[in-house]
Each structure stands twice: as C-alpha cells, then as structure tokens.
Design an enzyme around this catalytic site. Structure first.
Site: not given
Ligand code: C6P
Length: 412
Positions: A129, A206, A209, A232, A370
């Site tokens: 991202h 990261d 997700q 999220k 993104c």
C-alpha cells in the site's frame, strides 16, 4: 488458516444482529457491504462503548487528579493492555497508540532517519500500500539510503527467489505487508523476518489487512515492528496500533513534540518521557482507544480461527461463482489469501461496474486501492475489489454475482 475439515459453531445471522448498519438500505436495496478491506463495520458493543465514554466519563487522560480523568485514564490504559495481550507483546509500553497504520509507519520511518546512513539499503515489497512505500521514500531522500524492491509474480505473490538475491549485509530495514490490500495475498512473513534478521536488518510488518482475519503473535514472529488500524478490526477510525520491540522504541527518537511526551521542559532543553508516552504527544483519541479494546474483545469472543475459516468459505464460494462469468479475470490467485477478490471483466472500467453495483446497494471498492505499483505490474488502471467479512453471507454473494452479471450485460 484453511483447515476445511474444521467444524465451527458460528451463526452468521445471529452475528449480523450485532451490526446495526447491516439493516439499512442503500438506493432502495438492502445494503451488501463488500468493502471491508477499506473499513470494517462497527458492532453495537463498540458503538455503546463510544456513547458510554461521552455520556459518563469524557475527560483528558494522564493529567487530572479528578475522578473523571482517572476513570478515562484507567479505561485507556486497560485498552492498551488488551492490545498488548491480543498481539502477545511482552510489555504494554511496547504498544504505541497512534491515529492509524499510516501514522504508525511514518513514526518508525521518521525514527530511522536518525539511524540510517548514506548507502544503507532498505527493502520494500512490490505488494505494498502507498502508506508502506511513500514514508520510506521520504526517509531515503533524507538519509541517502537506497530503496530496493522485492518483486512480485503474476500470481500476486512475492518472488522469494529474488529475495535471496537482494538480501545483503547492507540491508538495514525490510517493510512488507502481512496481507496485500489489493490482492489479499498472505505473505510469508515468518521467512522474511528470519532471513532479514540473519543479515542484521530490522523488519516492519504492515498488518492493516491481516488483523481483520489473523491474530498475530509478535513474540513468535520475532518481528521488530508490527502496525495496524482499528477501523479495519471492528473499531473506530482514527486509532492505530504500533507494536515495537522495547529496545527499538528506546532507540528511536520521538516523532512529534508536545504535551504528554516530555519529562522536563525548559527553554534550554527538553527531556522526554519514557515509553509509551514518548511517542504519544498531545491528547490522543481517548474514546477511540477505549473502543478499540472493546472491538478486540468482540472479535476474540468470536475467535480468529472461526473468522478465518468462515471467511475462507465465502472466498472459495465467491471465487468459483465469479470465474463462471465470461471474460472475468481475478488478480491475485495465491493459495494463501484472505477473503479479498480483485477482478476486471474484459476491458470494462472497474469504476463503471462499481457504480452499477452501488445502484443495487452493493458496496465494493474500485480503482488502484492505493497500490499503484501493483496495477502498473498488471498494466491495468485498477480493479473491482470485493472484500468479505465474517458478517457477510453466501446469499449476499449470490446477489453480488447477479449484480456483476447485470453490470457486464449493460456495459458490454
Ligand atoms: N487500506 C484499503 O481500502 P490507514 O488509512 O492508515 O488506516 O491504513 C493505511 C493502510 C496501510 N496498509 C495497508 C495494507 C492498508 O490496506 C491500508 C488501508 C484501505 O485498502 C484504505 S486505502
């Protein structure tokens, strides 16, 4: 993640009652929310925690001797401990509460400006991202460090053979997502962390997700930094999580200056507070932090194995149905995926499909998500992305498939 023989005790229709928004209509149709990778929906318990905070104990934290301030401080710090336990961090001060994944990454990148030297190498993956690309490019501009890229394959996976070639003793830092937002690929982060550590490089994962589907164990991973966003994982917007190993957090300089992050201030010199406050300048999103703890409790009560198993069934079901549509191509076909499907049909623009689906009450994301380098790799302007959560159903997928078929008929 994909133990298909596993039996689960999970009634999606009961779960759906926890989410008031799922009762609403959009454009006269029952809402079908398949944009969960952008932001998940919020269960009633989390909404109630927010109302409760503002109705009963809204006050600033860590500063007042009065009861409201102490109640708010206790609730905020309890939430930090919930986050610590969720990620299995050793210490609660290894959890920094930020405003989101983007903020967490920028905080670490800013800190490394004081550590990296000209000619040092840092490695980003092709599946990132923009939030896990741009802050590091800015860091390289500041320090003269060299940004290297770990390439991807046509199936939307990281090219791990190439990883062996780019890794060297000049490598100081690796930043990779746990799960790709645009394709849903689950990356082999255990291996990446191990190999990076073998050459003395630190690793930031990261997890924006991954966290909606997987419960990460930062100790087992032995990861240096792990970041995520509350919005999220059934929590509110404006709250992020940064896990950092204590030794790293001690080493990095503060990101922002201001109240709360200081020990002593004079006009000559300021000394900084200890962890975690050194990185938490100013009044934080108090209510959001507390609500994040409630969101984690909610998801843990369902159980991440149950969530992953159920969502994988949705993924398999939707994948099969979508592949029945002539001309439809799915991008990201790894065996290791979360419930995200990125696709295009022929040369129809993804935006046009998304617009027709919206008219039918179906929310998907369209565009580059993104993640422009991924779109460049596939030489496409973008995709339609349907991302499922544990509160979605196969019936919703059936309606979605009919919607895509209808859109294709109208646009072909
Ligand atoms: N991805 C998506 O629709 P923030 O905005 O700071 O909460 O999260 C940024 C971010 C960082 N890394 C990954 C892997 C992400 O998926 C995201 C957010 C959303 O895919 C909004 S662009």
């Amino acid at each position: 993640m994909k133990n298909r023989s596993q039996q689960i005790d999970f009634d999606v229709h009961t779960i759906r009652k926890d989410f008031p928004i799922l009762k609403r209509k959009v454009n006269g149709q029952p809402l079908i929310y398949f944009d969960n990778a952008a932001t998940s929906q919020t269960p009633q318990v989390v909404i109630e925690a927010i109302v409760d905070y503002y109705s009963r104990y809204n006050a600033n934290i860590h500063r007042g001797v009065h009861s409201l301030s102490q109640e708010a401080t206790d609730a905020y710090e309890e939430a930090r401990i919930k986050v610590q336990k969720h990620f299995n961090a050793t210490k609660s001060h290894e959890i920094i509460l930020t405003s989101g994944t983007t903020h967490s990454i920028n905080l670490v990148a800013n800190g490394f400006a004081a550590i990296l030297k000209k000619g040092d190498e840092v490695l980003v993956s092709a599946l990132e991202h923009h939030s896990n690309i741009v802050p590091w490019q800015m860091l390289c501009q500041k320090t003269g460090a060299i940004l290297k890229v770990l390439p991807m394959t046509q199936s939307g996976e990281l090219d791990m053979d190439a990883f062996n070639k780019v890794i060297s003793s000049n490598l100081k830092l690796v930043f990779v997502n746990h799960v790709s937002n645009a394709l849903g690929t689950v990356n082999p982060i255990e291996l990446i962390i191990k190999k990076a550590h073998n050459v003395g490089a630190a690793v930031l994962i990261d997890g924006a997700q991954a966290c909606p589907h997987i419960k990460p164990d930062v100790q087992a991973l032995d990861v240096d930094f792990y970041v995520a966003s509350a919005h999220k994982i059934c929590g509110p917007t404006g709250v992020g999580i940064l896990y950092g190993k204590e030794a790293w957090l001690e080493k990095l300089p503060p990101y922002q200056g201001g109240g709360e992050m200081i020990d002593q201030v004079t006009f000559e010199k300021t000394t900084y507070a200890g962890l975690p406050h050194k990185f938490e300048a100013g009044t934080p999103n108090i209510c959001g932090g507390i609500a994040t703890g409630v969101a984690l409790d909610y998801m843990n009560a369902i159980g991440f194995e149950t969530i992953a198993y159920y969502e994988d069934q949705l993924l398999q079901y939707a994948t099969q149905k979508l592949l029945g549509i002539e001309g439809l191509k799915i991008y990201g076909i790894s065996d290791h995926k979360t419930a995200v499907i990125s696709f295009n049909v022929g040369d129809i623009h993804p935006y046009d499909i998304g617009t027709i689906l919206d008219k039918l009450g179906i929310a998907v994301r369209t565009g580059h998500h993104c993640a422009q380098p991924i779109m460049d790799f596939y030489q496409i302007p973008g995709t339609v992305r349907a991302s499922f959560s544990f509160y979605n159903t196969k019936e919703e997928i059936d309606t979605f498939i009919q919607g895509v078929q209808r859109a294709v008929m109208m646009l072909s």
